[in-house]
Design a protein around this motif. Structure first.
Motif, PDB file in Angstrom:
ATOM      1  N   LYS A  21       0.668  -1.332  -0.082  1.00 40.23           N
ATOM      2  CA  LYS A  21      -0.007   0.189  -0.096  1.00 40.23           C
ATOM      3  C   LYS A  21       1.050   1.195   0.066  1.00 40.23           C
ATOM      4  N   SER A  40       2.266  10.107  10.307  1.00 40.20           N
ATOM      5  CA  SER A  40       1.813   9.421  11.729  1.00 40.20           C
ATOM      6  C   SER A  40       2.758   9.493  12.711  1.00 40.20           C
ATOM      7  N   ARG A  44       7.084   2.502  17.270  1.00 35.98           N
ATOM      8  CA  ARG A  44       8.128   1.556  16.758  1.00 35.98           C
ATOM      9  C   ARG A  44       9.540   1.926  16.318  1.00 35.98           C
ATOM     10  N   ARG A  47      13.175   1.969  10.772  1.00 36.13           N
ATOM     11  CA  ARG A  47      13.899   1.050  10.140  1.00 36.13           C
ATOM     12  C   ARG A  47      14.947   1.897   9.415  1.00 36.13           C
ATOM     13  N   TYR A  56       7.599   8.705   9.514  1.00 33.29           N
ATOM     14  CA  TYR A  56       6.848   8.684  10.680  1.00 33.29           C
ATOM     15  C   TYR A  56       7.546   9.766  11.694  1.00 33.29           C
ATOM     16  N   GLU A  75      -7.103   9.523  15.549  1.00 41.32           N
ATOM     17  CA  GLU A  75      -7.380   8.055  15.765  1.00 41.32           C
ATOM     18  C   GLU A  75      -5.733   7.541  16.109  1.00 41.32           C
ATOM     19  N   ALA A  77      -3.982   3.351  17.437  1.00 39.61           N
ATOM     20  CA  ALA A  77      -4.156   1.919  17.670  1.00 39.61           C
ATOM     21  C   ALA A  77      -2.781   1.333  17.820  1.00 39.61           C
ATOM     22  N   PHE A  79      -0.746  -1.752  17.118  1.00 36.88           N
ATOM     23  CA  PHE A  79      -0.335  -2.627  15.994  1.00 36.88           C
ATOM     24  C   PHE A  79       0.743  -3.467  16.391  1.00 36.88           C
ATOM     25  N   TYR A  84       0.359   3.627  16.747  1.00 30.82           N
ATOM     26  CA  TYR A  84       0.441   4.295  15.814  1.00 30.82           C
ATOM     27  C   TYR A  84      -0.590   5.185  15.915  1.00 30.82           C
ATOM     28  N   GLY A  85      -0.470   6.510  15.568  1.00 27.35           N
ATOM     29  CA  GLY A  85      -1.719   7.332  15.581  1.00 27.35           C
ATOM     30  C   GLY A  85      -1.586   8.699  14.675  1.00 27.35           C
ATOM     31  N   THR A  86      -2.486   9.135  14.081  1.00 25.72           N
ATOM     32  CA  THR A  86      -2.817  10.230  13.267  1.00 25.72           C
ATOM     33  C   THR A  86      -3.030  11.627  13.970  1.00 25.72           C
ATOM     34  N   ILE A 104      -2.472   6.449   5.556  1.00 26.82           N
ATOM     35  CA  ILE A 104      -2.443   4.994   5.225  1.00 26.82           C
ATOM     36  C   ILE A 104      -2.372   4.382   6.511  1.00 26.82           C
ATOM     37  N   ILE A 105      -3.270   3.784   7.101  1.00 31.96           N
ATOM     38  CA  ILE A 105      -3.242   3.273   8.453  1.00 31.96           C
ATOM     39  C   ILE A 105      -3.870   1.875   8.474  1.00 31.96           C
ATOM     40  N   GLU A 106      -3.841   1.299   9.566  1.00 26.36           N
ATOM     41  CA  GLU A 106      -4.477   0.015   9.680  1.00 26.36           C
ATOM     42  C   GLU A 106      -5.642  -0.002  10.139  1.00 26.36           C
ATOM     43  N   GLY A 109      -7.813   1.754  13.280  1.00 20.98           N
ATOM     44  CA  GLY A 109      -8.008   3.226  13.044  1.00 20.98           C
ATOM     45  C   GLY A 109      -8.771   3.545  12.137  1.00 20.98           C
ATOM     46  N   ARG A 151       2.537 -10.120  11.862  1.00 24.82           N
ATOM     47  CA  ARG A 151       2.058  -9.165  10.879  1.00 24.82           C
ATOM     48  C   ARG A 151       1.489 -10.248   9.884  1.00 24.82           C
TER      49      ARG A 151
HETATM   50  P1  5GP Z   1       4.495  -0.305   9.711  1.00 28.64           P
HETATM   51  O1  5GP Z   1       5.187  -0.575  11.053  1.00 28.64           O
HETATM   52  O2  5GP Z   1       4.614  -1.196   8.802  1.00 28.64           O
HETATM   53  O3  5GP Z   1       5.090   0.871   9.158  1.00 28.64           O
HETATM   54  O4  5GP Z   1       2.960   0.108  10.051  1.00 28.64           O
HETATM   55  C1  5GP Z   1       2.046  -1.025  10.668  1.00 28.64           C
HETATM   56  C2  5GP Z   1       0.854  -0.874  10.188  1.00 28.64           C
HETATM   57  O5  5GP Z   1       0.335   0.505  11.093  1.00 28.64           O
HETATM   58  C3  5GP Z   1       0.326  -0.369   8.752  1.00 28.64           C
HETATM   59  O6  5GP Z   1      -0.852  -1.032   8.425  1.00 28.64           O
HETATM   60  C4  5GP Z   1       0.418   1.008   8.653  1.00 28.64           C
HETATM   61  O7  5GP Z   1      -0.439   1.270   7.754  1.00 28.64           O
HETATM   62  C5  5GP Z   1      -0.500   1.407  10.031  1.00 28.64           C
HETATM   63  N1  5GP Z   1      -0.193   2.650  10.656  1.00 28.64           N
HETATM   64  C6  5GP Z   1       0.837   3.748  10.047  1.00 28.64           C
HETATM   65  N2  5GP Z   1       0.200   4.734  10.851  1.00 28.64           N
HETATM   66  C7  5GP Z   1      -0.819   4.803  11.471  1.00 28.64           C
HETATM   67  C8  5GP Z   1      -1.626   5.450  12.054  1.00 28.64           C
HETATM   68  O8  5GP Z   1      -1.401   6.748  12.285  1.00 28.64           O
HETATM   69  N3  5GP Z   1      -2.964   4.860  12.735  1.00 28.64           N
HETATM   70  C9  5GP Z   1      -2.992   3.850  12.631  1.00 28.64           C
HETATM   71  N4  5GP Z   1      -4.275   3.147  13.074  1.00 28.64           N
HETATM   72  N5  5GP Z   1      -2.242   2.923  11.790  1.00 28.64           N
HETATM   73  C10 5GP Z   1      -1.383   3.266  11.127  1.00 28.64           C
END
Ligand code: 5GP
Length: 225
Positions: A21, A40, A44, A47, A56, A75, A77, A79, A84-86, A104-106, A109, A151
């Motif tokens: 995505k 966001s 985490r 990387r 991020y 929002e 959540a 994960f 992770y938050g907006t 781009i969120i899970e 959220g 994951r």
């Molecule tokens: P990654 O660790 O792979 O970057 O992200 C893990 C998951 O968290 C992905 O599905 C990503 O889209 C989601 N994610 C990223 N930013 C946010 C956010 O601000 N809020 C939520 N709810 N999910 C997020």
């Protein structure tokens, strides 16, 4: 010229880790200069290939929880054991300026956004198969095996929630999937029910009662295309 005023579109893209995505969205963002991606905040670890403030805002658990306490998130959540938050403020500002916003969120959220904004657009990205998904996660090699497995098992739950979205795109080829995403955005921009006000350039030809003075609409006017 006919101008219109509307809120920016709120476009929410979700899909399992490894669905591609981010790659699809990057492609669309590189060509669509009218789209703004929200950055966001997460607890985490960064990387190798990631940049602070671009991919991020990387913060501690304490900093994240302080932001929750201040009601600073639209929002958030948990994960794969991380927050992770907006951040709320910027997103609201952009929408009010008529700028389209991409999140781009899970899925947890995304469902919170669905409660808050009934006009948001929800797009789900699917991998072509679960084997491809697993391979992409393994090839990425940015996480431990334990995290990859977590994951991968999350992916099944996420795909079950797909019917709650408005659109689905299978990412078998990035260029094709990006074209579809852009097509969805383009058609959503054309929807008449999103237009709040319409006026003609000549003030005598106002066709909306709420347009009382020229000053009122100079700051906020948005071209239709
Ligand atoms: P990654 O660790 O792979 O970057 O992200 C893990 C998951 O968290 C992905 O599905 C990503 O889209 C989601 N994610 C990223 N930013 C946010 C956010 O601000 N809020 C939520 N709810 N999910 C997020």
């Amino acid at each position: 010229m006919i101008r219109t005023k509307r809120q920016g579109l709120l476009i929410v893209v979700s899909g399992p880790s490894g669905s591609g995505k981010n790659t699809i969205c990057d492609q669309v963002l590189s060509e669509n200069k009218k789209l703004w991606e929200s950055v966001s905040m997460t607890t985490r670890k960064r990387r190798r290939n990631e940049e602070e403030g671009k991919d991020y805002f990387f913060v501690s658990k304490e900093e994240f929880e302080a932001m929750i306490a201040e009601d600073g998130f639209l929002e958030y959540a948990v994960f794969a054991q991380h927050y992770y938050g907006t951040p709320k403020k910027k997103v609201q500002e952009k929408l009010d300026q008529g700028i389209d916003v991409l999140l781009i969120i899970e899925i947890q959220g995304a469902l919170k956004i669905k409660e808050l904004y009934d006009k948001a657009i929800f797009i789900f990205i699917l991998p072509p198969s679960m084997e491809t998904l697993k391979k992409r996660l393994l090839d990425r090699a940015t996480e431990s095996e334990e995290v990859i497995l977590e994951r991968f098992s999350n992916a099944y739950q996420e795909i079950n929630e797909m019917p709650k979205y408005n659109y689905v795109i299978v990412n078998d080829r990035v260029a094709k999937a990006a074209n579809k995403l852009q097509a969805i955005i383009t058609s959503e921009r054309c929807r008449v029910d999103r237009i709040e006000e319409v006026y003609l350039n000549n003030p005598e030809e106002k066709i909306h009662e709420s347009l009382l003075s020229e000053k009122e609409f100079t700051n906020e006017q948005i071209n239709l295309d």
